[in-house]
Design an enzyme around this catalytic site. Structure first.
Site, PDB file in Angstrom:
ATOM      1  N   ASN A  31       0.914  -1.145   0.087  1.00  0.00           N
ATOM      2  CA  ASN A  31       0.028   0.177  -0.007  1.00  0.00           C
ATOM      3  C   ASN A  31       1.026   1.333  -0.042  1.00  0.00           C
ATOM      4  OD1 ASN A  31      -2.093   1.700   2.371  1.00  0.00           O
ATOM      5  ND2 ASN A  31      -2.724   1.354   0.281  1.00  0.00           N
ATOM      6  N   TRP A  32       1.677   1.381   0.741  1.00  0.00           N
ATOM      7  CA  TRP A  32       2.684   2.605   1.061  1.00  0.00           C
ATOM      8  C   TRP A  32       3.710   2.561  -0.219  1.00  0.00           C
ATOM      9  CZ3 TRP A  32       3.115   7.244   1.328  1.00  0.00           C
ATOM     10  CH2 TRP A  32       4.175   7.989   2.162  1.00  0.00           C
ATOM     11  N   GLY A  33       4.228   1.109  -0.395  1.00  0.00           N
ATOM     12  CA  GLY A  33       5.271   1.003  -1.391  1.00  0.00           C
ATOM     13  C   GLY A  33       4.875   1.545  -2.693  1.00  0.00           C
ATOM     14  N   PHE A 116      10.040  -8.685   6.689  1.00  0.00           N
ATOM     15  CA  PHE A 116      10.726  -9.672   5.422  1.00  0.00           C
ATOM     16  C   PHE A 116      12.118  -8.890   5.097  1.00  0.00           C
ATOM     17  CE2 PHE A 116       6.162  -9.797   4.477  1.00  0.00           C
ATOM     18  CZ  PHE A 116       5.878 -10.892   4.823  1.00  0.00           C
ATOM     19  N   LYS A 139       8.281   0.783   9.103  1.00  0.00           N
ATOM     20  CA  LYS A 139       8.138   1.233  10.647  1.00  0.00           C
ATOM     21  C   LYS A 139       8.011  -0.164  11.118  1.00  0.00           C
ATOM     22  CE  LYS A 139       5.651   5.487   9.755  1.00  0.00           C
ATOM     23  NZ  LYS A 139       4.305   6.178   9.194  1.00  0.00           N
ATOM     24  N   ALA A 172      -1.355   6.052   3.618  1.00  0.00           N
ATOM     25  CA  ALA A 172      -0.765   5.833   2.145  1.00  0.00           C
ATOM     26  C   ALA A 172      -2.280   6.067   1.229  1.00  0.00           C
ATOM     27  CB  ALA A 172      -0.304   4.550   1.655  1.00  0.00           C
ATOM     28  N   LYS A 224       4.955   4.151  17.550  1.00  0.00           N
ATOM     29  CA  LYS A 224       3.773   4.384  17.543  1.00  0.00           C
ATOM     30  C   LYS A 224       2.468   3.395  16.918  1.00  0.00           C
ATOM     31  CE  LYS A 224       3.219   4.834  13.008  1.00  0.00           C
ATOM     32  NZ  LYS A 224       1.974   3.996  12.124  1.00  0.00           N
ATOM     33  N   ASN A 289      -3.221  -0.775  12.018  1.00  0.00           N
ATOM     34  CA  ASN A 289      -3.150  -1.540  13.447  1.00  0.00           C
ATOM     35  C   ASN A 289      -4.213  -1.061  14.456  1.00  0.00           C
ATOM     36  OD1 ASN A 289      -0.208  -2.404  13.856  1.00  0.00           O
ATOM     37  ND2 ASN A 289      -0.043  -0.598  12.691  1.00  0.00           N
TER      38      ASN A 289
HETATM   39  N1  LIG Z   1       0.395   1.413   4.288  1.00  0.00           N
HETATM   40  C1  LIG Z   1       0.738   2.828   4.869  1.00  0.00           C
HETATM   41  O1  LIG Z   1      -0.541   3.561   5.072  1.00  0.00           O
HETATM   42  C2  LIG Z   1       1.690   3.093   5.511  1.00  0.00           C
HETATM   43  C3  LIG Z   1       2.728   2.025   5.791  1.00  0.00           C
HETATM   44  N2  LIG Z   1       4.090   2.476   6.315  1.00  0.00           N
HETATM   45  C4  LIG Z   1       4.997   1.406   6.583  1.00  0.00           C
HETATM   46  O2  LIG Z   1       5.554   0.861   5.278  1.00  0.00           O
HETATM   47  C5  LIG Z   1       5.981  -0.762   5.347  1.00  0.00           C
HETATM   48  C6  LIG Z   1       5.427  -1.438   4.206  1.00  0.00           C
HETATM   49  O3  LIG Z   1       3.916  -1.407   4.263  1.00  0.00           O
HETATM   50  P1  LIG Z   1       3.109  -1.276   2.976  1.00  0.00           P
HETATM   51  O4  LIG Z   1       3.710  -0.881   1.796  1.00  0.00           O
HETATM   52  O5  LIG Z   1       1.793  -0.580   3.410  1.00  0.00           O
HETATM   53  O6  LIG Z   1       2.634  -2.987   2.696  1.00  0.00           O
HETATM   54  P2  LIG Z   1       1.488  -3.560   2.923  1.00  0.00           P
HETATM   55  O7  LIG Z   1       1.083  -4.072   4.479  1.00  0.00           O
HETATM   56  O8  LIG Z   1       0.194  -2.611   2.172  1.00  0.00           O
HETATM   57  O9  LIG Z   1       1.674  -5.116   2.028  1.00  0.00           O
HETATM   58  C7  LIG Z   1       2.387  -6.147   2.317  1.00  0.00           C
HETATM   59  C8  LIG Z   1       3.453  -6.291   1.320  1.00  0.00           C
HETATM   60  O10 LIG Z   1       4.233  -7.422   1.775  1.00  0.00           O
HETATM   61  C9  LIG Z   1       4.637  -8.048   0.535  1.00  0.00           C
HETATM   62  N3  LIG Z   1       5.081  -9.278   0.999  1.00  0.00           N
HETATM   63  C10 LIG Z   1       4.474 -10.413   1.407  1.00  0.00           C
HETATM   64  N4  LIG Z   1       5.210 -11.353   1.641  1.00  0.00           N
HETATM   65  C11 LIG Z   1       6.585 -10.931   1.264  1.00  0.00           C
HETATM   66  C12 LIG Z   1       7.934 -11.525   1.486  1.00  0.00           C
HETATM   67  N5  LIG Z   1       8.073 -12.862   2.012  1.00  0.00           N
HETATM   68  N6  LIG Z   1       8.909 -10.680   1.063  1.00  0.00           N
HETATM   69  C13 LIG Z   1       8.792  -9.391   0.558  1.00  0.00           C
HETATM   70  N7  LIG Z   1       7.403  -9.034   0.700  1.00  0.00           N
HETATM   71  C14 LIG Z   1       6.558  -9.741   0.871  1.00  0.00           C
HETATM   72  C15 LIG Z   1       3.362  -7.936  -0.058  1.00  0.00           C
HETATM   73  O11 LIG Z   1       3.762  -8.638  -1.486  1.00  0.00           O
HETATM   74  C16 LIG Z   1       2.806  -6.571  -0.068  1.00  0.00           C
HETATM   75  O12 LIG Z   1       3.499  -5.953  -1.045  1.00  0.00           O
HETATM   76  C17 LIG Z   1       5.321  -1.012   6.565  1.00  0.00           C
HETATM   77  O13 LIG Z   1       6.537  -0.792   7.504  1.00  0.00           O
HETATM   78  C18 LIG Z   1       4.404   0.091   7.349  1.00  0.00           C
HETATM   79  O14 LIG Z   1       4.432   0.097   8.675  1.00  0.00           O
HETATM   80  C19 LIG Z   1       4.462   3.701   6.761  1.00  0.00           C
HETATM   81  C20 LIG Z   1       3.511   4.403   6.469  1.00  0.00           C
HETATM   82  C21 LIG Z   1       2.287   4.386   6.140  1.00  0.00           C
HETATM   83  O1  LIG Z   2       2.311   4.507   9.578  1.00  0.00           O
HETATM   84  C1  LIG Z   2       1.045   4.683   9.096  1.00  0.00           C
HETATM   85  C2  LIG Z   2       0.587   5.999   8.925  1.00  0.00           C
HETATM   86  O2  LIG Z   2       1.531   7.067   9.039  1.00  0.00           O
HETATM   87  C3  LIG Z   2       0.228   3.420   8.800  1.00  0.00           C
HETATM   88  O3  LIG Z   2      -0.146   2.860   9.990  1.00  0.00           O
HETATM   89  P1  LIG Z   2      -0.845   1.862  10.075  1.00  0.00           P
HETATM   90  O4  LIG Z   2       0.002   0.539   9.584  1.00  0.00           O
HETATM   91  O5  LIG Z   2      -1.642   1.372  11.450  1.00  0.00           O
HETATM   92  O6  LIG Z   2      -1.907   1.590   8.982  1.00  0.00           O
END
Ligand SMILES: NC(=O)C1=CN([C@@H]2O[C@H](COP(=O)(O)OP(=O)(O)OC[C@H]3O[C@@H](n4cnc5c(N)ncnc54)[C@H](O)[C@@H]3O)[C@@H](O)[C@H]2O)C=CC1
Ligand SMILES: O=C(CO)COP(=O)(O)O
Length: 376
Positions: A31-33, A116, A139, A172, A224, A289
């Protein structure tokens, strides 16, 4: 919208770059990626110091339609699973092969669930440019024998490259539709690279500020998530705003205390940047979360976080439960649990040792941890 390939005065004057154009690769496509890739691709098109193409490593999966996710992203410019209905940009290329995704990249953006990162760094060894710069948007923490280790440190140690961090109040889906938000870049001592990262991510609707406190910024983003679980429990228990505000205040106090114990250099001012109080607020009200913790409490703790995550998040991942476990194991080893009642309670609740209601009853926690002397 920014025009593609513009040689605007803003672009050229900020570039300050020698002959070679920087090449950006994004490692992770959740999602954030996906939103991070969209921001970087916008700036890569706009600024002359970047190569246009932004490659994104996709952890490949087959969709319910039978198609491969990377094929669909390349056909539609849309990550239909993790960020539907948002175009990533014509210069984003999804690549399921990690080695070719990072080939010749000078700027590596790490953005995946923190569990991961270790295996991904292993796969990257010997595949990246030794002069590449990294930034972590992740995070979370890694639990090592010597205690929890920051992800930026993990990347730095495993790959031997400089790693900054970007954290902030960054749900995101909101940034994907260009709602005004802010973020904080934490850097160690290379301000020039931090400024380059501001160019990669900053837009008029996404204001990015660099601060020289990499550990403080990363710990804010990481810790957080534990507080967000607590806030979700309070919501699920049907408690009101005063209780939630109290939990957030206690959580912030533990975030500051824990950060300073781990890194005495962490600055108070960092907690007032976007990565601090602002991220705490947005995650406790709108994050994943919080959402899953609310469901956990509504089910009286009888259904596991893993099960609810699978049911509610469609493949997206929580970080708070794992982080609470990592932090708790460190606190236990140090005999510091009683100085961190909220962090410790979240872990005890998530593992079924305490009921969800214990989030507001620290006396229950004391029965489990005993009454060690206060060390901190
Ligand atoms: N989504 C958000 O709003 C925000 C997320 N973050 C942080 O960004 C980081 C990434 O989160 P998202 O991009 O939201 O991911 P996500 O939680 O939306 O998606 C999970 C990802 O993990 C991948 N995945 C599953 N198994 C895997 C493996 N074995 N090796 C590598 N990748 C694998 C999936 O393909 C998918 O891309 C986290 O640390 C999160 O806390 C930070 C700010 C905002
Ligand atoms: O880090 C985030 C917003 O800054 C997203 O938090 P969540 O992983 O709880 O959705």
């Amino acid at each position: 919208m920014v025009p593609p390939n513009s040689n605007s005065p803003e672009g050229s004057s900020n570039c300050g770059r020698e002959m070679e154009l920087d090449r950006i690769a994004v490692i992770g496509s959740g999602n954030w990626g996906s939103v991070a890739a969209r921001l970087a691709a916008t700036n890569a098109r706009r600024l002359p110091c970047f190569q246009d193409e932004v490659r994104v490593w996709v952890y490949e999966e087959r969709l319910s339609t039978g198609e491969l996710l990377s094929d669909v992203i390349n056909m539609t410019q849309e990550n239909v699973k993790y960020l539907p209905n948002v175009k990533l940009g014509p210069n984003v290329v999804a690549d399921p092969n990690l080695e070719s995704a990072v080939k010749n990249a000078t700027m590596l953006v790490f953005v995946m669930p923190h569990q991961f990162i270790d295996e991904t760094c292993e796969m990257l060894k010997g595949k990246i440019r030794p002069d590449a710069k990294a930034i972590s948007l992740i995070k979370g923490m890694e639990l090592r024998d010597e205690g929890p280790r920051l992800i930026s440190r993990e990347i730095n140690d495993q790959l031997g490259i400089d790693c900054s961090v970007l954290m902030g109040a960054n749900i995101a889906n909101e940034i994907a539709v260009e709602q005004f938000s802010e973020a904080t870049i934490g850097f160690k001592d290379d301000k020039e690279t931090a400024d380059k990262w501001v160019q990669v991510f900053g837009t008029p609707y996404f204001e990015v500020t660099p601060v020289q406190d990499v550990e403080g910024v990363e710990l804010c983003g990481t810790l957080k998530n534990i507080v967000a679980i607590a806030a979700g429990l309070v919501d699920g228990l049907g408690m009101g705003n005063n209780t939630k505000a109290a939990i957030m205040r206690i959580g912030l106090r533990e975030m500051i205390r824990f950060s300073k114990l781990m890194f005495p250099t962490v600055q108070d001012a960092t907690f007032f940047e976007s990565c601090g109080v602002a991220d705490l607020i947005t995650t406790c009200f709108g994050g994943r979360n919080r959402k899953v913790a609310e469901a956990f409490a509504k089910h009286g703790g009888k259904r596991s976080f893993d099960e609810l995550e699978g049911e509610l998040l469609n493949g997206q991942k929580l970080q708070g439960v794992l982080t609470a476990a990592e932090v708790s194991s460190f606190l236990k080893a140090k005999n510091w649990e009683e100085s961190f009642p909220l962090f410790s309670s979240v872990h005890a609740i998530a593992t079924g040792l305490l009921p969800p209601s214990a989030i507001v009853e620290y006396a229950e926690l004391r029965k489990i941890v005993g009454t060690p002397e206060l060390h901190v």
